[in-house]
Design a protein around this motif. Structure first.
Motif, mmCIF file in Angstrom:
data_model
loop_
_atom_site.group_PDB
_atom_site.id
_atom_site.type_symbol
_atom_site.label_atom_id
_atom_site.label_comp_id
_atom_site.label_asym_id
_atom_site.label_seq_id
_atom_site.Cartn_x
_atom_site.Cartn_y
_atom_site.Cartn_z
ATOM 1 N N ILE A 2 -9.579 16.009 98.541
ATOM 2 C CA ILE A 2 -9.154 15.338 99.776
ATOM 3 C C ILE A 2 -8.822 16.388 100.836
ATOM 4 O O ILE A 2 -8.056 17.334 100.577
ATOM 5 C CB ILE A 2 -7.925 14.450 99.495
ATOM 6 N N PHE A 3 -9.434 16.247 102.011
ATOM 7 C CA PHE A 3 -9.182 17.180 103.118
ATOM 8 C C PHE A 3 -8.804 16.397 104.387
ATOM 9 O O PHE A 3 -9.203 16.755 105.481
ATOM 10 C CB PHE A 3 -10.429 18.038 103.379
ATOM 11 N N THR A 4 -8.035 15.335 104.209
ATOM 12 C CA THR A 4 -7.712 14.462 105.346
ATOM 13 C C THR A 4 -7.111 15.256 106.505
ATOM 14 O O THR A 4 -6.108 15.958 106.333
ATOM 15 C CB THR A 4 -6.721 13.353 104.901
ATOM 16 N N ASN A 5 -7.791 15.143 107.659
ATOM 17 C CA ASN A 5 -7.363 15.797 108.908
ATOM 18 C C ASN A 5 -7.279 17.321 108.836
ATOM 19 O O ASN A 5 -6.675 17.950 109.702
ATOM 20 C CB ASN A 5 -6.034 15.216 109.408
ATOM 21 N N SER A 224 -10.181 24.197 98.285
ATOM 22 C CA SER A 224 -9.128 23.244 97.894
ATOM 23 C C SER A 224 -7.976 23.940 97.170
ATOM 24 O O SER A 224 -8.076 25.099 96.759
ATOM 25 C CB SER A 224 -9.725 22.182 96.962
ATOM 26 N N ASP A 225 -6.906 23.173 96.969
ATOM 27 C CA ASP A 225 -5.759 23.686 96.211
ATOM 28 C C ASP A 225 -6.119 23.980 94.763
ATOM 29 O O ASP A 225 -5.414 24.737 94.092
ATOM 30 C CB ASP A 225 -4.618 22.659 96.237
ATOM 31 N N ALA A 226 -7.202 23.366 94.279
ATOM 32 C CA ALA A 226 -7.626 23.635 92.894
ATOM 33 C C ALA A 226 -7.987 25.110 92.710
ATOM 34 O O ALA A 226 -7.992 25.616 91.595
ATOM 35 C CB ALA A 226 -8.818 22.759 92.534
ATOM 36 N N ALA A 227 -8.249 25.799 93.837
ATOM 37 C CA ALA A 227 -8.609 27.231 93.765
ATOM 38 C C ALA A 227 -7.479 28.099 94.349
ATOM 39 O O ALA A 227 -7.722 29.192 94.842
ATOM 40 C CB ALA A 227 -9.906 27.469 94.526
#
Ligand SMILES: NC(=O)c1ccc[n+]([C@@H]2O[C@H](COP(=O)([O-])OP(=O)(O)OC[C@H]3O[C@@H](n4cnc5c(N)ncnc54)[C@H](OP(=O)(O)O)[C@@H]3O)[C@@H](O)[C@H]2O)c1
Length: 247
Positions: A2-5, A224-227
């Motif tokens: 998710i990359f909302t905004n 993403s935060d996963a990385a």
């Protein structure tokens, strides 16, 4: 993911890998800016994506004056960039004995100088904790015939990315490299004869060409935060190209 905004800038986003990545970020909720030299290509991309979250900027990354135009657009938008994907690139393949100065300069100006100065000009516009991605290539480490200049540009890019990862770490900005193997894009099709596709597929462990969407997924993962603990490294999304070639 998710990359909302979130605000994402992709250089070379009108076709191929850049376009697929723009679509993926838009679908994940981001605001996306894409660049390219050709206004028609950008217009086609906008018609395909059809989203108010997409903005296009004509900017030739090989020219510092046009990088400044891009910088001005971002500055006037008053946003901080959460993701900067330095993806624009060209390849001209011929043996060292036949390479012209124009071919050498065009590739280095786009693939190396352009990314170096785009990053430099946009550093003030990156949010703390942003993610910077470079599109390199599996040939940065391979030594295929006819890739003397192109491979050298990608090798140089890898080093710039590694240094940038160290220099930007105090702001918690992560910098990583994606090295695609052979990917079916308009760019690749324009420089290679159709029969080359079969050969390129045959030298991957997975025995197929990659799809631009597969590189887009890699980009979203790295951004993403996963990385969150990954910086200064290279992910090879190449179907096992190098491992297989070395067997
Ligand atoms: N396809 C592969 O097999 C493969 C493998 C490894 C790495 N790569 C790398 O992946 C990246 C994307 O390539 P692709 O295969 O997706 O090719 P592509 O379909 O030709 O896309 C290249 C994009 O870059 C833009 N571009 C080219 N020169 C530019 C410049 N000077 N300034 C601004 N934009 C520019 C193009 O738009 P305009 O033409 O309108 O400017 C287009 O949007 C490149 O860095 C390439 O080296 C590709």
């Amino acid at each position: 993911m998710i990359f909302t905004n979130k605000n994402v800038l992709i250089t070379g986003g009108s076709t191929g890998i850049g376009l697929a990545t723009a679509k993926a970020f838009i679908n994940a909720g981001a605001n996306v800016w894409i660049t390219g030299r050709n206004a028609d290509n950008l217009q086609k991309a906008a018609e395909e994506i059809k989203s108010p979250k997409l903005k296009t900027v004509v900017s030739d990354t090989s020219k510092l004056t046009e990088i400044s135009i891009l910088e001005k657009v971002i500055s006037e938008s008053e946003v901080k960039l959460d993701v900067l994907f330095l993806n624009a690139g060209i390849g001209v393949f011929s043996p060292i004995a036949q390479v012209t100065e124009e071919e050498f300069d065009a590739q280095f100006n786009t693939n190396v100088k352009g990314h170096f100065f785009t990053l430099q000009k946009l550093i003030p516009h990156l949010s703390d904790g942003a993610s910077v991605l470079f599109t390199s290539s599996s040939v940065a480490t391979a030594a295929n015939l006819g890739t003397g200049v192109y491979s050298a540009t990608k090798g140089a890019l890898n080093k710039i990315a590694q240094v940038a990862a160290n220099e930007l770490a105090p702001r918690k900005i992560r910098v990583n490299i994606i090295s695609p193997g052979p990917i079916t894009t308009p760019g690749l099709a324009s420089v290679l004869p159709p029969e080359a596709k079969e050969y390129l597929a045959s030298v991957t462990a997975l025995q197929r060409m990659g799809d631009p969407d597969e590189i887009a997924k890699t980009a979203l993962f790295l951004a993403s935060d996963a990385a969150s603990y990954i910086t200064g490294t290279e992910i090879k999304a190449d179907g096992g190209y190098l491992n297989y070639a070395l067997k």
